[in-house]
Design a protein around this motif. Structure first.
Motif, PDB file in Angstrom:
ATOM      1  N   ILE A  64       0.828  -1.200   0.000  1.00  0.00           N
ATOM      2  CA  ILE A  64       0.000   0.000   0.000  1.00  0.00           C
ATOM      3  C   ILE A  64       0.863   1.251   0.000  1.00  0.00           C
ATOM      4  CG2 ILE A  64      -1.733   1.278   1.340  1.00  0.00           C
ATOM      5  CD1 ILE A  64      -2.836  -1.331   0.320  1.00  0.00           C
ATOM      6  N   ASP A  65       0.459   2.245  -0.784  1.00  0.00           N
ATOM      7  CA  ASP A  65       1.091   3.567  -0.732  1.00  0.00           C
ATOM      8  C   ASP A  65       0.361   4.370   0.339  1.00  0.00           C
ATOM      9  OD1 ASP A  65       2.114   6.082  -1.023  1.00  0.00           O
ATOM     10  OD2 ASP A  65       1.519   6.305  -3.124  1.00  0.00           O
ATOM     11  N   TYR A  66       0.909   4.397   1.519  1.00  0.00           N
ATOM     12  CA  TYR A  66       0.265   5.048   2.652  1.00  0.00           C
ATOM     13  C   TYR A  66       0.231   6.565   2.529  1.00  0.00           C
ATOM     14  CZ  TYR A  66      -0.287   0.826   5.407  1.00  0.00           C
ATOM     15  OH  TYR A  66      -0.697  -0.390   5.873  1.00  0.00           O
ATOM     16  N   SER A  67       0.997   7.134   1.618  1.00  0.00           N
ATOM     17  CA  SER A  67       0.996   8.589   1.485  1.00  0.00           C
ATOM     18  C   SER A  67      -0.371   9.109   1.035  1.00  0.00           C
ATOM     19  CB  SER A  67       2.082   9.041   0.512  1.00  0.00           C
ATOM     20  OG  SER A  67       1.779   8.618  -0.808  1.00  0.00           O
ATOM     21  N   GLY A  68      -1.155   8.264   0.379  1.00  0.00           N
ATOM     22  CA  GLY A  68      -2.483   8.678  -0.064  1.00  0.00           C
ATOM     23  C   GLY A  68      -3.601   8.303   0.895  1.00  0.00           C
ATOM     24  N   ILE A  69      -3.261   7.689   2.009  1.00  0.00           N
ATOM     25  CA  ILE A  69      -4.275   7.250   2.966  1.00  0.00           C
ATOM     26  C   ILE A  69      -4.362   8.244   4.116  1.00  0.00           C
ATOM     27  CG2 ILE A  69      -4.892   5.465   4.649  1.00  0.00           C
ATOM     28  CD1 ILE A  69      -3.865   3.421   2.649  1.00  0.00           C
ATOM     29  N   THR A  70      -5.531   8.822   4.276  1.00  0.00           N
ATOM     30  CA  THR A  70      -5.752   9.780   5.365  1.00  0.00           C
ATOM     31  C   THR A  70      -6.685   9.203   6.424  1.00  0.00           C
ATOM     32  OG1 THR A  70      -7.580  10.798   4.155  1.00  0.00           O
ATOM     33  CG2 THR A  70      -5.386  11.785   3.880  1.00  0.00           C
ATOM     34  N   TYR A  71      -7.258   8.038   6.141  1.00  0.00           N
ATOM     35  CA  TYR A  71      -8.224   7.428   7.051  1.00  0.00           C
ATOM     36  C   TYR A  71      -7.585   7.058   8.382  1.00  0.00           C
ATOM     37  CZ  TYR A  71     -11.637   4.228   8.988  1.00  0.00           C
ATOM     38  OH  TYR A  71     -12.534   3.616   9.833  1.00  0.00           O
ATOM     39  N   LYS A  72      -8.300   7.319   9.468  1.00  0.00           N
ATOM     40  CA  LYS A  72      -7.873   6.932  10.814  1.00  0.00           C
ATOM     41  C   LYS A  72      -9.021   6.149  11.449  1.00  0.00           C
ATOM     42  CE  LYS A  72      -4.823  10.848  11.471  1.00  0.00           C
ATOM     43  NZ  LYS A  72      -4.453  11.981  12.335  1.00  0.00           N
ATOM     44  N   PHE A  73      -8.766   4.881  11.743  1.00  0.00           N
ATOM     45  CA  PHE A  73      -9.811   4.025  12.298  1.00  0.00           C
ATOM     46  C   PHE A  73     -10.260   4.527  13.664  1.00  0.00           C
ATOM     47  CE2 PHE A  73     -11.237   0.544  14.982  1.00  0.00           C
ATOM     48  CZ  PHE A  73     -12.301   0.077  14.222  1.00  0.00           C
ATOM     49  N   LYS A  74     -11.571   4.562  13.848  1.00  0.00           N
ATOM     50  CA  LYS A  74     -12.197   4.884  15.128  1.00  0.00           C
ATOM     51  C   LYS A  74     -13.227   3.800  15.427  1.00  0.00           C
ATOM     52  CE  LYS A  74     -10.260   8.908  15.828  1.00  0.00           C
ATOM     53  NZ  LYS A  74      -9.279   9.051  16.869  1.00  0.00           N
ATOM     54  N   ASP A  75     -13.427   3.506  16.694  1.00  0.00           N
ATOM     55  CA  ASP A  75     -14.360   2.465  17.120  1.00  0.00           C
ATOM     56  C   ASP A  75     -15.745   2.734  16.534  1.00  0.00           C
ATOM     57  OD1 ASP A  75     -16.060   0.693  18.409  1.00  0.00           O
ATOM     58  OD2 ASP A  75     -15.249   1.081  20.409  1.00  0.00           O
ATOM     59  N   PRO A  76     -16.252   1.815  15.687  1.00  0.00           N
ATOM     60  CA  PRO A  76     -17.565   2.031  15.069  1.00  0.00           C
ATOM     61  C   PRO A  76     -18.719   2.010  16.067  1.00  0.00           C
ATOM     62  CG  PRO A  76     -16.698  -0.134  14.496  1.00  0.00           C
ATOM     63  CD  PRO A  76     -15.617   0.590  15.223  1.00  0.00           C
ATOM     64  N   GLU A  77     -18.527   1.415  17.237  1.00  0.00           N
ATOM     65  CA  GLU A  77     -19.579   1.435  18.264  1.00  0.00           C
ATOM     66  C   GLU A  77     -19.790   2.853  18.796  1.00  0.00           C
ATOM     67  OE1 GLU A  77     -21.547  -1.140  19.849  1.00  0.00           O
ATOM     68  OE2 GLU A  77     -21.008  -2.180  17.999  1.00  0.00           O
ATOM     69  N   ILE A  78     -18.745   3.666  18.754  1.00  0.00           N
ATOM     70  CA  ILE A  78     -18.809   5.040  19.260  1.00  0.00           C
ATOM     71  C   ILE A  78     -19.003   6.040  18.130  1.00  0.00           C
ATOM     72  CG2 ILE A  78     -17.499   6.850  20.467  1.00  0.00           C
ATOM     73  CD1 ILE A  78     -16.062   4.525  21.970  1.00  0.00           C
ATOM     74  N   HIS A  79     -18.245   5.867  17.039  1.00  0.00           N
ATOM     75  CA  HIS A  79     -18.194   6.865  15.965  1.00  0.00           C
ATOM     76  C   HIS A  79     -18.959   6.473  14.710  1.00  0.00           C
ATOM     77  CE1 HIS A  79     -15.075   8.976  18.248  1.00  0.00           C
ATOM     78  NE2 HIS A  79     -14.570   7.776  18.487  1.00  0.00           N
ATOM     79  N   GLY A  80     -19.541   5.285  14.684  1.00  0.00           N
ATOM     80  CA  GLY A  80     -20.208   4.803  13.474  1.00  0.00           C
ATOM     81  C   GLY A  80     -19.192   4.233  12.486  1.00  0.00           C
ATOM     82  N   ARG A  81     -19.678   3.810  11.339  1.00  0.00           N
ATOM     83  CA  ARG A  81     -18.831   3.182  10.314  1.00  0.00           C
ATOM     84  C   ARG A  81     -18.173   4.285   9.477  1.00  0.00           C
ATOM     85  NH1 ARG A  81     -20.233  -2.270   8.919  1.00  0.00           N
ATOM     86  NH2 ARG A  81     -20.034  -1.699   6.734  1.00  0.00           N
ATOM     87  N   THR A  82     -17.116   4.860  10.033  1.00  0.00           N
ATOM     88  CA  THR A  82     -16.483   6.048   9.454  1.00  0.00           C
ATOM     89  C   THR A  82     -15.835   5.804   8.094  1.00  0.00           C
ATOM     90  OG1 THR A  82     -14.464   5.579  10.708  1.00  0.00           O
ATOM     91  CG2 THR A  82     -16.066   7.089  11.712  1.00  0.00           C
ATOM     92  N   TRP A  83     -15.693   4.566   7.691  1.00  0.00           N
ATOM     93  CA  TRP A  83     -15.063   4.233   6.414  1.00  0.00           C
ATOM     94  C   TRP A  83     -16.064   4.189   5.263  1.00  0.00           C
ATOM     95  CZ3 TRP A  83     -15.569   0.831  10.502  1.00  0.00           C
ATOM     96  CH2 TRP A  83     -16.493  -0.201  10.339  1.00  0.00           C
ATOM     97  N   GLU A  84     -17.350   4.189   5.551  1.00  0.00           N
ATOM     98  CA  GLU A  84     -18.343   3.970   4.492  1.00  0.00           C
ATOM     99  C   GLU A  84     -18.283   5.003   3.381  1.00  0.00           C
ATOM    100  OE1 GLU A  84     -22.174   3.251   6.322  1.00  0.00           O
ATOM    101  OE2 GLU A  84     -21.748   1.097   6.230  1.00  0.00           O
ATOM    102  N   HIS A  85     -17.973   6.247   3.700  1.00  0.00           N
ATOM    103  CA  HIS A  85     -17.912   7.267   2.658  1.00  0.00           C
ATOM    104  C   HIS A  85     -16.716   7.052   1.704  1.00  0.00           C
ATOM    105  CE1 HIS A  85     -14.979   9.026   5.451  1.00  0.00           C
ATOM    106  NE2 HIS A  85     -14.545   9.736   4.438  1.00  0.00           N
ATOM    107  N   LEU A  86     -15.776   6.185   2.092  1.00  0.00           N
ATOM    108  CA  LEU A  86     -14.622   5.878   1.266  1.00  0.00           C
ATOM    109  C   LEU A  86     -14.835   4.671   0.349  1.00  0.00           C
ATOM    110  CD1 LEU A  86     -11.920   6.317   4.054  1.00  0.00           C
ATOM    111  CD2 LEU A  86     -12.471   7.944   2.228  1.00  0.00           C
ATOM    112  N   LEU A  87     -15.908   3.922   0.587  1.00  0.00           N
ATOM    113  CA  LEU A  87     -16.195   2.748  -0.233  1.00  0.00           C
ATOM    114  C   LEU A  87     -16.586   3.170  -1.640  1.00  0.00           C
ATOM    115  CD1 LEU A  87     -18.257   0.654   2.358  1.00  0.00           C
ATOM    116  CD2 LEU A  87     -15.900   0.211   1.595  1.00  0.00           C
ATOM    117  N   PRO A  88     -16.198   2.377  -2.654  1.00  0.00           N
ATOM    118  CA  PRO A  88     -16.604   2.711  -4.023  1.00  0.00           C
ATOM    119  C   PRO A  88     -18.120   2.673  -4.157  1.00  0.00           C
ATOM    120  CG  PRO A  88     -15.321   0.654  -3.956  1.00  0.00           C
ATOM    121  CD  PRO A  88     -15.419   1.172  -2.558  1.00  0.00           C
ATOM    122  N   LYS A  89     -18.623   3.539  -4.980  1.00  0.00           N
ATOM    123  CA  LYS A  89     -20.078   3.619  -5.216  1.00  0.00           C
ATOM    124  C   LYS A  89     -20.523   2.565  -6.192  1.00  0.00           C
ATOM    125  CE  LYS A  89     -20.373   7.294  -2.675  1.00  0.00           C
ATOM    126  NZ  LYS A  89     -20.314   7.034  -1.310  1.00  0.00           N
TER     127      LYS A  89
END
Length: 118
Positions: free
Chosen positions: A93-118
């Motif tokens: 993986i080229d991490y230079s293009g990754i800005t995502y920071k995992f957060k507990d989905p029980e507290i913050h929701g599924r924060t990655w969903e907006h990054l999923l392909p449409k």
């Protein structure tokens, strides 16, 4: 034979080495307190900083805590989010293009969903 105290000493020494290689020893552990043999060979490389890795996967090394429920992101979700960041040289993986920071989905929701392909 090796006694229990000897085993515990070996375990502590090994943990200091592992934590040192990962740059997560506490301030009470000095550089000279752990074995650096073959550190470069068994280290984490230099493609990304260890801090980038910790931030991406929700690891707080100061408080020695992790975000819970990482397994809900790892797998298909993570593959879909990071597939566009695969290196053309097949070296991960080229991490230079990754800005995502995992957060507990029980507290913050599924924060990655907006990054999923449409």
């Amino acid at each position: 034979t090796i006694g229990r105290k000897d085993v515990q000493k070996i375990e502590r020494t090994g943990m200091k080495r592992l934590n040192g290689i990962l740059h997560i020893n506490g301030p009470e552990i000095k550089e000279e307190d752990w074995i650096h043999a073959e550190e470069k060979k068994y280290g984490v490389g230099n493609v990304r900083t260890t801090q980038k890795f910790y931030d991406t996967f929700g690891i707080n090394v100061v408080e020695r805590k992790t975000e819970d429920h990482l397994c809900r992101f790892v797998g298909r979700n993570m593959q879909l989010v990071w597939k566009p960041h695969l290196r053309s040289n097949t070296m991960g993986i080229d991490y230079s293009g990754i800005t995502y920071k995992f957060k507990d989905p029980e507290i913050h929701g599924r924060t990655w969903e907006h990054l999923l392909p449409k």
